[in-house]
Design a protein around this motif. Sequence first.
Motif, PDB file in Angstrom:
ATOM      1  N   PHE A  90       0.803  -1.254   0.211  1.00 42.35           N
ATOM      2  CA  PHE A  90      -0.072   0.041   0.008  1.00 42.35           C
ATOM      3  C   PHE A  90       0.821   1.283   0.045  1.00 42.35           C
ATOM      4  O   PHE A  90       0.587   2.308  -0.864  1.00 42.35           O
ATOM      5  N   TYR A  91       1.691   1.465   0.947  1.00 37.53           N
ATOM      6  CA  TYR A  91       2.478   2.554   0.995  1.00 37.53           C
ATOM      7  C   TYR A  91       3.441   3.002  -0.153  1.00 37.53           C
ATOM      8  O   TYR A  91       4.165   4.052  -0.510  1.00 37.53           O
ATOM      9  N   ALA A  92       3.885   1.776  -0.955  1.00 33.69           N
ATOM     10  CA  ALA A  92       4.779   1.879  -2.058  1.00 33.69           C
ATOM     11  C   ALA A  92       3.927   2.334  -3.369  1.00 33.69           C
ATOM     12  O   ALA A  92       4.536   2.189  -4.614  1.00 33.69           O
ATOM     13  N   TRP A  93       2.760   2.255  -3.222  1.00 34.19           N
ATOM     14  CA  TRP A  93       1.542   2.533  -4.300  1.00 34.19           C
ATOM     15  C   TRP A  93       1.701   3.952  -4.918  1.00 34.19           C
ATOM     16  O   TRP A  93       1.124   4.901  -4.355  1.00 34.19           O
ATOM     17  N   LEU A  94       2.253   3.974  -6.067  1.00 36.68           N
ATOM     18  CA  LEU A  94       2.188   5.431  -6.450  1.00 36.68           C
ATOM     19  C   LEU A  94       2.845   6.681  -5.741  1.00 36.68           C
ATOM     20  O   LEU A  94       2.904   7.559  -6.334  1.00 36.68           O
ATOM     21  N   THR A  95       3.540   6.165  -4.767  1.00 36.78           N
ATOM     22  CA  THR A  95       3.775   7.411  -4.128  1.00 36.78           C
ATOM     23  C   THR A  95       5.221   8.295  -4.292  1.00 36.78           C
ATOM     24  O   THR A  95       5.766   8.757  -4.005  1.00 36.78           O
TER      25      THR A  95
END
Lengths: 460, 546
Positions: free
Chosen positions: B88-93
Amino acid sequence: MLLRHTSKEVKEREGLTINPAKTCQPIGAMYAALGIHGCLPHSHGSQGCCSYHRSTLTRHYKEPVMAATSSFTEGASVFGGQANLLAAIDTIFAVYDPDIIAVHSTCLSETIGDDLQQITKKASDDGKIPEGKYVIFASTPSFVGSHVTGYANMVAGIATQFAESTGVKKNQFNIIAGWMEPSDMREIKRMATVMGVNIVLFPDTSDVLDAPQTGKHVFYPKGGTTVTELKSSGDSLVSLALGSISAEPAAIALEKKCKVPFETLDIPIGLSATDRFIMAISKVAGVTVPDEITADRGRLVDVMCDMEQYLHGKRVALFGDPDQILPLTEFLLDLNMKPVHIVSGTPGQRFEKQMRQLLDERSPETNFKSGLQADMFLLHQWMKNEPVDLLFGNTYGKYMARDEDIPFIRFGFPILDRIGHSYFPNVGYSGSLRLLEKILNAVMDRQDRDALEEKFELVM
Amino acid sequence: MEANRIIPDPSQVREELIQKYPAKVAKKRAKSIVINDPEIIPEVQANVRTVPGIITQRGCSYAGCKGVVLGPTRDIVNIVHGPIGCSFYAWLTRRNQTKPETLMDANYIPYCFSTDMQEENIVFGGEKKLKIAIQEAYDLFHPKSIAIFSTCPVGLIGDDVHAASREMKEKFGDCNVFGFSCEGYRGVSQSAGHHIANNGVFKHMVGRDNTPSEGKFKLNLLGEYNIGGDAFEIERIFEKVGITLVASFSGNSTVGAIENSHTADLNVILCHRSINYMGDMMETKYGIPWMKVNFVGAESTAKSLRKIAEYFGDEELKARVEAVIAEETPKVKAVIEEILPRTKGKTAMLFVGGSRAHHYQDLFNELGMTTVAAGYEFAHRDDYEGREVLPKIKVDADSKNIEELKIVADPELYNPRKTDAELEALKEKGLEINGYEGMMKQMTKKSLVVDDLSHYESEKLIEIYKPDIFCAGIKEKYVVQKMGIPLKQLHSYDYGGPYTGFEGAVNFYKDIDRMVNNPVWKLIKAPWEKAGNGNGAGLAASYVTQ
């Protein structure tokens, strides 16, 4: 197309989650701990967890989010993280001087079996916790629940580790905040003031995550529930838990420890949930509802009457967290709108049952799924099969909204690309009025955009 | 460059930074805080564990592997094996922009894939669920490649992601499946993950497609992740000068390009920290030299283009490069001449990444600004002091855990693009062939260099130096801005960019001018606070006396 590989055909999945409508427990614990005054959240795991959680919360609030980490390396992962946590406690009190360290676990520390109760006890026995300071903890393995249950676990941890009962009841009651924004917490306090009742609200992130620009960084901002307030919560007459998933566990813990009875309510989003909230306060405190509140309610209903033509039958898809989307769904139904698809990644039968009950009564044909594989990929597939007029959800929803060309209202966590949620509430009558304004703007802007020139309206 | 204010005595600053720490912590931190001397570079302690409890900028190995190196390639399905958060945290960030050639081409970057491990998977093992997930991804998308990333619990419970990947790869036949043991606890920062990613990409991707690439001057761009469109600008310039980009590692890249990358004749490295392993391994196995370049800054871009032309040794290319520089420079000059009077003499601090704190000093130089203090988040000594210190770096327990691949020359494909003598001659001309001189040689004497800066130290530094701008990441952004100092994010560029090449330099000049000269910084105090009467009583009194 941004989500060009999302096909219409829905296939059951068992192993793969795609575009999750949830994240992991520790970030919820970190958020909850920020709602305690003078508290430094501490992530007991490897550095990445803390870094990711701080980054996500920072992007959501555009505010400093302070938290420390046990900085696990391979050695700690093999031999246990006790030494790291004890060292961290030393460093934190020496350098950052909080009143409280709120430790939460991670999948790493839980998998190796670190026992936070034992380690924090050892810290206390070894004299590592200065006089008048506290180290509290919550178990929040990432492989259980979601960010929402992580929040709930930390709030329950706060309740059990601080509340005391002196045997003398105080003329106050507790409001346990489910996962909501600082603006919502501020509005809850305002409503309590207008109602003329004494409350202890916890956690309370107002004046923490909406701090003013002063030219100075205040490491522990002025907001947050104080230790004195938390201790006194054990002497309160009653607890109102706002949210069965994110707040009720703390109310249960308080009842167990200090025999404070409780009532669980929905987060007061929308007309009906706010009605129940106001009625509950009126009942537990034995106060009549002041005219100011009735007028607030009247203004909301007034707009609902006046603008009903733009709302009725509008088809809505939504994703988010149980305690927020349950009252939102009810509000949409009160607005005569049609919730068509609903998903929440947070697992749990309690929410499943509550939502089913609401839908069975008022919208039995709604697609609803929660828990494993209840993700945005599924929601998007549903939307491709049965299109909607409006989408509610966190920022990740904007990819679906763009692809399907539908209006999008940011609602929930995280909101990474707009401000407002920390300043303007969704709760109470005035918060609901703002939410209604957003819905109307989204729907009516679309009508304006799509209107033929000869059908373009000046007055709406 | 002369600063507009007196620079504090760095040795006193150093003392102040460590004063508050417990003795053991102070001793350790002292070795990471050094006073620069570009002539005799002092030793910086780097790539060592962060003290638990210290509020650090650093992340984890998984972030470096999946987030940084593999994340930007658009047609791989990256499945994160673990509980939901990591994916989740590495999603598009990380803002890795990508541009598929057609609407039909694969692009999985907007997607987030996870096995969402539950308690039962931790207790009974998660391999079965992983294999189901891989099968489902294959059935749904039929991608060319599926990569698996291990998160912390995976290594501890003993799931073998490599065996699972091999099994599924064999089963599919037309999909390359491979895994990364990039559990968050490995190493001491993202850096470990970069190394793990390099190893995996080299083993499982590079060299799978031997089709000769076309073009006269063929190179790969290493360590460029297309944040804010940086790679697009470099691609634009390459195209203009007639350089063929075979593969980018990994901004705006595809699986196919990376698999064919060994057919290039040069590797140019931007982010030395995250990708230097790849340069070394490709040199050993295929005979492709690598060269450190920098496309951050207009002058640096011109310099790097000249170095590339020098490497290929072609007069036509050299002329083309000069023509492009001549064509691009006036636009840049016009902007900088307008802005320079407003930025000249101002000071900056850069604490970020493993290369950016170095590269962006070039842009600040162009703005007439002085870097008074700088440091990396996850670099090694060679990024500070230059690669000549490599033999002197002690390998500690944390580094030892990261696999060093044993690479030998490929019996068929090894083809040294240049002879040793040719390479030596190029080095003499100032080309950083298989070399990098690090950040500190470029920084002024008595500037401060701090590795793995802590939150506490950053606040102290700002109090003491009062820089005009601070460069770091999202976690630092609003802390520093609350202190009334603008912070430029150099991971995400505050959602602006590109900052590479000529157009990027112009973007950066304008952004920094806007930030340091924004009137808002003078509006922080309310009028009554400035007047020194916090309660507004003075104002009321003057009406009363009228």
